[in-house]
Design a protein around this motif. Structure first.
Motif, PDB file in Angstrom:
ATOM      1  N   ASN A 178       0.826  -1.209   0.000  1.00 14.64           N
ATOM      2  CA  ASN A 178       0.000   0.000   0.000  1.00 14.64           C
ATOM      3  C   ASN A 178       0.863   1.263   0.000  1.00 14.64           C
ATOM      4  O   ASN A 178       0.479   2.301   0.537  1.00 14.64           O
ATOM      5  CB  ASN A 178      -0.952  -0.008   1.205  1.00 14.64           C
ATOM      6  N   HIS A 179       2.021   1.155  -0.591  1.00 16.84           N
ATOM      7  CA  HIS A 179       2.992   2.249  -0.562  1.00 16.84           C
ATOM      8  C   HIS A 179       3.735   2.231  -1.877  1.00 16.84           C
ATOM      9  O   HIS A 179       4.189   1.174  -2.322  1.00 16.84           O
ATOM     10  CB  HIS A 179       3.951   1.975   0.613  1.00 16.84           C
ATOM     11  N   THR A 180       3.812   3.378  -2.512  1.00 21.75           N
ATOM     12  CA  THR A 180       4.674   3.436  -3.705  1.00 21.75           C
ATOM     13  C   THR A 180       5.357   4.797  -3.707  1.00 21.75           C
ATOM     14  O   THR A 180       5.031   5.668  -2.904  1.00 21.75           O
ATOM     15  CB  THR A 180       3.872   3.157  -4.992  1.00 21.75           C
ATOM     16  N   ARG A 181       6.330   4.934  -4.579  1.00 24.09           N
ATOM     17  CA  ARG A 181       7.161   6.134  -4.512  1.00 24.09           C
ATOM     18  C   ARG A 181       7.361   6.669  -5.915  1.00 24.09           C
ATOM     19  O   ARG A 181       7.730   5.921  -6.820  1.00 24.09           O
ATOM     20  CB  ARG A 181       8.495   5.728  -3.899  1.00 24.09           C
ATOM     21  N   LEU A 182       7.099   7.955  -6.076  1.00 18.90           N
ATOM     22  CA  LEU A 182       7.299   8.583  -7.381  1.00 18.90           C
ATOM     23  C   LEU A 182       8.466   9.545  -7.282  1.00 18.90           C
ATOM     24  O   LEU A 182       8.582  10.293  -6.303  1.00 18.90           O
ATOM     25  CB  LEU A 182       6.024   9.327  -7.795  1.00 18.90           C
ATOM     26  N   CYS A 183       9.341   9.521  -8.280  1.00 17.79           N
ATOM     27  CA  CYS A 183      10.551  10.349  -8.218  1.00 17.79           C
ATOM     28  C   CYS A 183      11.122  10.486  -9.628  1.00 17.79           C
ATOM     29  O   CYS A 183      10.808   9.687 -10.513  1.00 17.79           O
ATOM     30  CB  CYS A 183      11.590   9.685  -7.310  1.00 17.79           C
ATOM     31  N   ASP A 184      12.008  11.474  -9.813  1.00 20.15           N
ATOM     32  CA  ASP A 184      12.660  11.604 -11.128  1.00 20.15           C
ATOM     33  C   ASP A 184      13.577  10.415 -11.371  1.00 20.15           C
ATOM     34  O   ASP A 184      13.628   9.861 -12.458  1.00 20.15           O
ATOM     35  CB  ASP A 184      13.484  12.901 -11.174  1.00 20.15           C
ATOM     36  N   SER A 185      14.346  10.064 -10.336  1.00 19.99           N
ATOM     37  CA  SER A 185      15.171   8.846 -10.410  1.00 19.99           C
ATOM     38  C   SER A 185      15.355   8.365  -8.975  1.00 19.99           C
ATOM     39  O   SER A 185      15.147   9.128  -8.017  1.00 19.99           O
ATOM     40  CB  SER A 185      16.516   9.125 -11.073  1.00 19.99           C
ATOM     41  N   HIS A 186      15.748   7.097  -8.813  1.00 21.56           N
ATOM     42  CA  HIS A 186      15.703   6.492  -7.477  1.00 21.56           C
ATOM     43  C   HIS A 186      16.588   7.196  -6.439  1.00 21.56           C
ATOM     44  O   HIS A 186      16.328   7.102  -5.247  1.00 21.56           O
ATOM     45  CB  HIS A 186      16.047   5.002  -7.570  1.00 21.56           C
ATOM     46  N   GLY A 187      17.608   7.909  -6.895  1.00 20.93           N
ATOM     47  CA  GLY A 187      18.511   8.575  -5.946  1.00 20.93           C
ATOM     48  C   GLY A 187      18.032   9.947  -5.522  1.00 20.93           C
ATOM     49  O   GLY A 187      18.645  10.593  -4.673  1.00 20.93           O
ATOM     50  N   GLU A 188      16.956  10.423  -6.132  1.00 17.85           N
ATOM     51  CA  GLU A 188      16.489  11.770  -5.796  1.00 17.85           C
ATOM     52  C   GLU A 188      15.287  11.720  -4.861  1.00 17.85           C
ATOM     53  O   GLU A 188      14.612  10.699  -4.764  1.00 17.85           O
ATOM     54  CB  GLU A 188      16.144  12.515  -7.077  1.00 17.85           C
ATOM     55  N   THR A 189      15.070  12.849  -4.195  1.00 14.10           N
ATOM     56  CA  THR A 189      13.946  12.907  -3.268  1.00 14.10           C
ATOM     57  C   THR A 189      12.651  12.577  -4.023  1.00 14.10           C
ATOM     58  O   THR A 189      12.424  13.055  -5.120  1.00 14.10           O
ATOM     59  CB  THR A 189      13.842  14.316  -2.653  1.00 14.10           C
ATOM     60  N   GLY A 190      11.826  11.746  -3.397  1.00 11.63           N
ATOM     61  CA  GLY A 190      10.596  11.319  -4.053  1.00 11.63           C
ATOM     62  C   GLY A 190       9.370  11.694  -3.250  1.00 11.63           C
ATOM     63  O   GLY A 190       9.452  12.310  -2.178  1.00 11.63           O
ATOM     64  N   LEU A 191       8.243  11.298  -3.789  1.00 10.93           N
ATOM     65  CA  LEU A 191       6.963  11.466  -3.104  1.00 10.93           C
ATOM     66  C   LEU A 191       6.457  10.070  -2.762  1.00 10.93           C
ATOM     67  O   LEU A 191       6.253   9.252  -3.660  1.00 10.93           O
ATOM     68  CB  LEU A 191       5.965  12.179  -4.025  1.00 10.93           C
ATOM     69  N   GLU A 192       6.296   9.786  -1.471  1.00 14.77           N
ATOM     70  CA  GLU A 192       5.822   8.462  -1.054  1.00 14.77           C
ATOM     71  C   GLU A 192       4.300   8.496  -0.925  1.00 14.77           C
ATOM     72  O   GLU A 192       3.746   9.300  -0.176  1.00 14.77           O
ATOM     73  CB  GLU A 192       6.492   8.042   0.253  1.00 14.77           C
ATOM     74  N   LEU A 193       3.657   7.608  -1.643  1.00 15.26           N
ATOM     75  CA  LEU A 193       2.187   7.517  -1.622  1.00 15.26           C
ATOM     76  C   LEU A 193       1.782   6.432  -0.633  1.00 15.26           C
ATOM     77  O   LEU A 193       2.160   5.269  -0.801  1.00 15.26           O
ATOM     78  CB  LEU A 193       1.669   7.112  -3.004  1.00 15.26           C
ATOM     79  N   PHE A 194       1.036   6.818   0.384  1.00 15.49           N
ATOM     80  CA  PHE A 194       0.522   5.862   1.373  1.00 15.49           C
ATOM     81  C   PHE A 194      -0.967   5.701   1.117  1.00 15.49           C
ATOM     82  O   PHE A 194      -1.719   6.672   1.219  1.00 15.49           O
ATOM     83  CB  PHE A 194       0.763   6.376   2.788  1.00 15.49           C
ATOM     84  N   VAL A 195      -1.381   4.504   0.779  1.00 21.00           N
ATOM     85  CA  VAL A 195      -2.787   4.289   0.407  1.00 21.00           C
ATOM     86  C   VAL A 195      -3.461   3.410   1.467  1.00 21.00           C
ATOM     87  O   VAL A 195      -3.051   2.273   1.686  1.00 21.00           O
ATOM     88  CB  VAL A 195      -2.892   3.634  -0.984  1.00 21.00           C
ATOM     89  N   PHE A 196      -4.471   3.975   2.117  1.00 18.04           N
ATOM     90  CA  PHE A 196      -5.154   3.227   3.184  1.00 18.04           C
ATOM     91  C   PHE A 196      -6.556   2.844   2.725  1.00 18.04           C
ATOM     92  O   PHE A 196      -7.122   3.460   1.828  1.00 18.04           O
ATOM     93  CB  PHE A 196      -5.207   4.060   4.475  1.00 18.04           C
ATOM     94  N   GLY A 197      -7.097   1.816   3.389  1.00 20.85           N
ATOM     95  CA  GLY A 197      -8.423   1.333   3.008  1.00 20.85           C
ATOM     96  C   GLY A 197      -9.539   1.930   3.842  1.00 20.85           C
ATOM     97  O   GLY A 197     -10.679   2.042   3.397  1.00 20.85           O
ATOM     98  N   ALA A 198      -9.226   2.293   5.093  1.00 14.43           N
ATOM     99  CA  ALA A 198     -10.255   2.833   5.995  1.00 14.43           C
ATOM    100  C   ALA A 198      -9.559   3.510   7.167  1.00 14.43           C
ATOM    101  O   ALA A 198      -8.359   3.318   7.386  1.00 14.43           O
ATOM    102  CB  ALA A 198     -11.146   1.707   6.518  1.00 14.43           C
ATOM    103  N   SER A 199     -10.344   4.292   7.912  1.00 16.66           N
ATOM    104  CA  SER A 199      -9.809   4.888   9.131  1.00 16.66           C
ATOM    105  C   SER A 199     -10.366   4.124  10.331  1.00 16.66           C
ATOM    106  O   SER A 199     -11.545   3.758  10.357  1.00 16.66           O
ATOM    107  CB  SER A 199     -10.222   6.357   9.230  1.00 16.66           C
ATOM    108  N   ALA A 200      -9.533   3.907  11.333  1.00 17.30           N
ATOM    109  CA  ALA A 200     -10.000   3.224  12.546  1.00 17.30           C
ATOM    110  C   ALA A 200     -10.760   4.177  13.454  1.00 17.30           C
ATOM    111  O   ALA A 200     -11.748   3.795  14.085  1.00 17.30           O
ATOM    112  CB  ALA A 200      -8.805   2.633  13.288  1.00 17.30           C
ATOM    113  N   PHE A 201     -10.307   5.412  13.532  1.00 15.56           N
ATOM    114  CA  PHE A 201     -10.872   6.343  14.514  1.00 15.56           C
ATOM    115  C   PHE A 201     -11.905   7.307  13.931  1.00 15.56           C
ATOM    116  O   PHE A 201     -12.732   7.831  14.659  1.00 15.56           O
ATOM    117  CB  PHE A 201      -9.746   7.167  15.160  1.00 15.56           C
TER     118      PHE A 201
END
Ligand SMILES: N=C(N)NCCC[C@H](NC(=O)CCC(=O)O)C(=O)O
Length: 448
Positions: A178-201
């Motif tokens: 449930n996590h993927t990472r978008l970036c120009d190339s693997h050595g550069e700062t990226g954007l981590e996408l956290f994908v959840f299915g529901a909230s507990a609270f």
């Protein structure tokens, strides 16, 4: 700094079987009564690893877990020596025994969440094993996973390991699936996408109604804190609950990202238009971000779930060329095959496809991407990884030989009554820890 993405594929364990343990995972339920072939399963996985190595990619190996989990059987009241525990469990509750025999740790996309060093405030690579709290058989994994991760990434200067989240559904965490990472190339700062299915609270947020949401918002938020991820390198998105109810039990069954490409189904996210705009806005790279949104009119959710198109791996072969590593089920589905053909000639970096026979894993709902944990590493970090877990020609040959010597080619319901299966499996794993220089990682080695 130059960096690579290393895929650490789970070696299928010697007790791979179909027990129908994963409610919400269509393939797992459909194949519950089938015989498995652990030897074929491990060799299919190794063939994929070798093919990636042959493409010039750096490929890692993630060891299986010791099964059955005797400690949990004893905790559940089965007494006596090992053979007696197995015998009693088989008679009292054969499905429980099968759960304790599950080789589910093979799907290393669920082993942990990994945040690469360019995204973290302390410049370390952070690891948190997933608690896999939603399914009993998978909840047995995090302690051994953590020991394995520490044996593979054993250098405090570069690697930070965290304990898995509290073992309770509110913090259900399924790791990199449930996590993927978008970036120009693997050595550069990226954007981590956290994908959840529901909230507990937060009961205001919608939830699936039929099948469980295995990843909670609260778990994803905790991982962001633990990994000390830069504010600009994290975004939380909700998975579309309707597709969870149609068998999309992890985000990696409906979306896959690599570098500056996100391939996703039109129904992947809740409020998708807004979600994709948010991703575009948050993207920290300078290159063009390609979001390839597959329309329902071309690939239905049912086709996505049965073919596992989105559980393909996307790997960079050069700066602007990507390979789609797809299960052969995609080739057999006319709509999916046609879509792939269209996609690889269209204007985007994905320009090759290779199909793999991973049927043994697929029948339990695990495609190419489920079988691998991605770790982006710069050259210093890679040099600090245990070199014996990196695949080369020799290691590949050794592992094929090891599997052929130790693994059975057929397992069905009654085989779990046989205590020899335990002895064989533990022997195989004991030898494997030497082959991969892991030290003592399994309970039967630590308690000996
Ligand atoms: N999508 C990703 N990343 N991983 C796939 C995991 C499949 C696994 N199947 C199982 O655990 C089935 C075991 C059984 O039924 O015997 C699961 O549902 O957790």
């Amino acid at each position: 700094m130059h960096a690579l993405e290393v895929n650490f594929d789970g070696l299928v364990g010697p007790t791979h079987n179909y027990a129908g343990l994963s409610y919400g995972n269509v393939a797992s339920l459909n194949n519950a009564a089938s015989f498995s072939n652990p030897q074929e399963a491990v060799l299919q996985g190794l063939a994929k690893m070798k093919a990636m190595h042959d493409k010039g990619l750096t490929q890692g190996v993630f060891a299986p877990h010791a099964r059955p989990d005797l400690n949990v059987l004893r905790r559940l009241g089965f007494t006596g020596n090992d053979a007696q525990v197995i015998n009693k469990a088989f008679k009292a509750d054969p499905i429980l025994l099968r759960a304790c025999y599950s080789a589910s740790a093979m799907w290393t996309a669920n082993a942990a969440t990994v945040s690469p060093s360019p995204d973290t405030n302390d410049g370390k690579v952070h690891f948190t094993a997933a608690n896999l709290n939603n399914k009993f058989h998978r909840s047995l994994e995090p302690n051994t996973t953590t020991r394995l991760l520490k044996a593979m990434f054993n250098n405090e200067q570069y690697f930070a390991h965290h304990s898995h989240l509290p073992e309770q559904g509110f913090f259900g965490d399924e790791g990199a699936a449930n996590h993927t990472r978008l970036c120009d190339s693997h050595g550069e700062t990226g954007l981590e996408l956290f994908v959840f299915g529901a909230s507990a609270f937060n009961s205001q947020l919608v939830k699936p109604v039929k099948f469980p949401a295995r990843q909670t918002l609260e778990a994803s938020e905790a991982i962001c804190r633990l990994h000390n991820i830069k504010d600009t390198s994290q975004i939380l998105l909700q998975q579309n609950p309707d597709v969870i109810d149609q068998g999309v039990f992890h985000n990696d069954v409906i979306a896959v990202g690599n570098a500056n490409v996100l391939l996703c189904h039109q129904q992947a996210f809740l409020n998708q238009t807004q979600a994709l705009d948010d991703i575009r806005e948050a993207y920290v790279g300078n290159k063009q971000l390609y979001i390839i949104e597959v329309p329902t009119s071309k690939v239905s959710i049912q086709d996505a779930v049965s073919s596992y198109l989105f559980n393909s791996q996307l790997v960079s072969l050069s700066d602007d060329k990507m390979l789609l590593v797809a299960p052969q089920e995609c080739q057999r589905n006319p709509a999916v095959k046609a879509y792939i053909e269209e996609m690889i000639i269209a204007d985007n970096p994905i320009n090759q496809v290779q199909f793999f026979d991973l049927r043994q894993s697929m029948q339990n709902g695990g495609g190419p991407a489920c079988l691998r944990l991605r770790v982006a590493l710069n050259s210093q970090e890679l040099a600090a990884v245990n070199p014996e877990v990196i695949l080369d020609e020799q290691k590949y040959t050794q592992l094929c030989d090891w599997a052929t010597r130790h693994y059975r080619d057929k397992l069905g319901a009654n085989d779990f009554a046989d205590p020899a299966l335990l002895t064989e499996s533990y022997q195989a794993l004991d030898e494997l820890t030497q082959l991969l220089s892991l030290g003592s990682v399994y309970p039967f080695q630590l308690e000996a």
